[in-house]
Write an enzyme that holds these catalytic residues in place. Structure first.
Site: not given
Ligand code: FDA
Length: 309
Positions: A135, A185
């Site tokens: 991560d 990732r």
């Molecule tokens: P965004 O936050 O814009 O969300 C898009 C949509 O997804 C929202 O409108 C909502 O519908 C839904 N959604 C997203 N998050 C949600 C929540 N918490 N609860 C409910 N609905 C939600 N970060 C990091 O800094 N280091 C890392 O190593 C990782 N590792 C990692 C692994 C995996 C498999 C994932 C999916 C994510 C990470 N992250 C991470 C977290 C990442 O950086 C980010 O904060 C979250 O994925 C939210 O970003 P989105 O791309 O989903 O977009």
């Protein structure tokens, strides 16, 4: 602004205690965390795998400041890998780890200690026939994390790296990490970062994500698209078609408890869809980052902190 306040709470010991003691907080924890024990993680993995999804398991913990604690984290990962192997799940489930949980911040050679402990976890993962993804944490640790990944890859070329699209440096890191077989990732990034190093506006982060994704999808590695953002998922699918990438050459990843229907849709369309499953009792920092991502989750947080029942 609110997100920024919340993220600063992710390190507050006082708020952590209130949240831990308030029973309604439990329901909130249960939505995003699979449980506290290895058996809980294996059970959640079995259910996800039965529905056609792949899994990466994170044993929660960060900011480890004692060597014994870092070693206990390593031991927990070794036990987890054994349990996955015994349950016949190692082909469908890998592990994700944080170097801070393995002692990177320990005085002296913290990075070296974390590297050694991560190496033993990689050895066990290799023996079980699965993989490890490291991560990415806050920007002060990016160089250190990438350097540890490089070291690990010398022996275990399948070790996955994580890049955060909100960092201004990340397009360049994507180019460096787009070589043959490189598992990367790509996420937006979850920490509170200063403007000097990270885009602040959501739209700027989204645009950066697309630029980074193009580099990875046009490269020779194995991109792992970690996002729940519907537009970015669509763009990922379109780039795969345009680049003639077979579905086996990349995967989507989402967090446990977030957009489960979309996870099932992608899996049913033949995509490799991996769910990030956190478990363990050190869930506080992880939970606060999840709450900060979505305003609707704040109502749940407020209720859990103010309710006595
Ligand atoms: P965004 O936050 O814009 O969300 C898009 C949509 O997804 C929202 O409108 C909502 O519908 C839904 N959604 C997203 N998050 C949600 C929540 N918490 N609860 C409910 N609905 C939600 N970060 C990091 O800094 N280091 C890392 O190593 C990782 N590792 C990692 C692994 C995996 C498999 C994932 C999916 C994510 C990470 N992250 C991470 C977290 C990442 O950086 C980010 O904060 C979250 O994925 C939210 O970003 P989105 O791309 O989903 O977009």
């Amino acid at each position: 602004m609110l997100r920024s306040v919340l993220l600063s709470l992710s390190r507050s010991e006082q708020v952590r205690r209130i949240a831990t003691d308030a029973p309604p907080a439990r329901a909130l924890v249960d939505r995003f965390v699979a449980g506290e024990t290895t058996a809980d993680a294996v059970r959640a993995t079995e259910e996800l795998v039965a529905s056609g999804r792949l899994v990466t398991i994170d044993r929660l913990g960060e900011d480890t400041l004692e060597r014994a604690h870092a070693e206990a984290t390593r031991d927990a990962y070794l036990a987890l890998l054994d349990a996955l192997d015994d349950a016949g799940l190692a082909g469908s489930a890998e592990v994700s780890l944080k170097l801070s949980a393995l002692g990177r911040a320990l005085p002296g050679d913290g990075e070296g200690i974390a590297l050694d402990l991560a190496r033993s976890i990689c050895e066990r993962a290799d023996a079980a026939g699965t993989s490890v993804t490291v991560d990415m944490e806050d920007h002060t640790t990016t160089d250190s994390t990438l350097s540890v990944v490089r070291e690990l890859r010398a022996d275990f070329p399948w070790v996955g790296a994580v890049l955060q699209a909100y960092l201004r440096r990340t397009e360049s890191d994507c180019r460096d990490l787009a070589g043959p077989g490189s598992r990367v990732r790509l996420c937006k990034g979850a920490y509170r970062e200063p403007e000097s190093v990270a885009y602040q506006e959501r739209s700027a982060v989204d645009r950066a994500y697309v630029r980074c994704l193009k580099i990875l999808m046009q490269g020779q590695g194995y991109p792992m698209l970690a996002t729940h953002d519907p537009r970015l998922v669509d763009i990922g699918e379109a780039l795969a078609i345009r680049g003639d990438r077979p579905q086996s050459s990349y995967e989507f990843q989402m967090l446990y408890g977030v957009r489960p229907e979309e996870q099932l849709r992608l899996a049913s369309e033949g995509h490799r869809m991996r769910v990030y499953v956190p478990f363990g009792d050190e869930w506080y920092g992880y939970l606060v980052r999840r709450l900060a991502e979505r305003p609707a989750n704040l109502t749940l947080l407020a209720r859990s902190l103010t309710s006595k029942g």
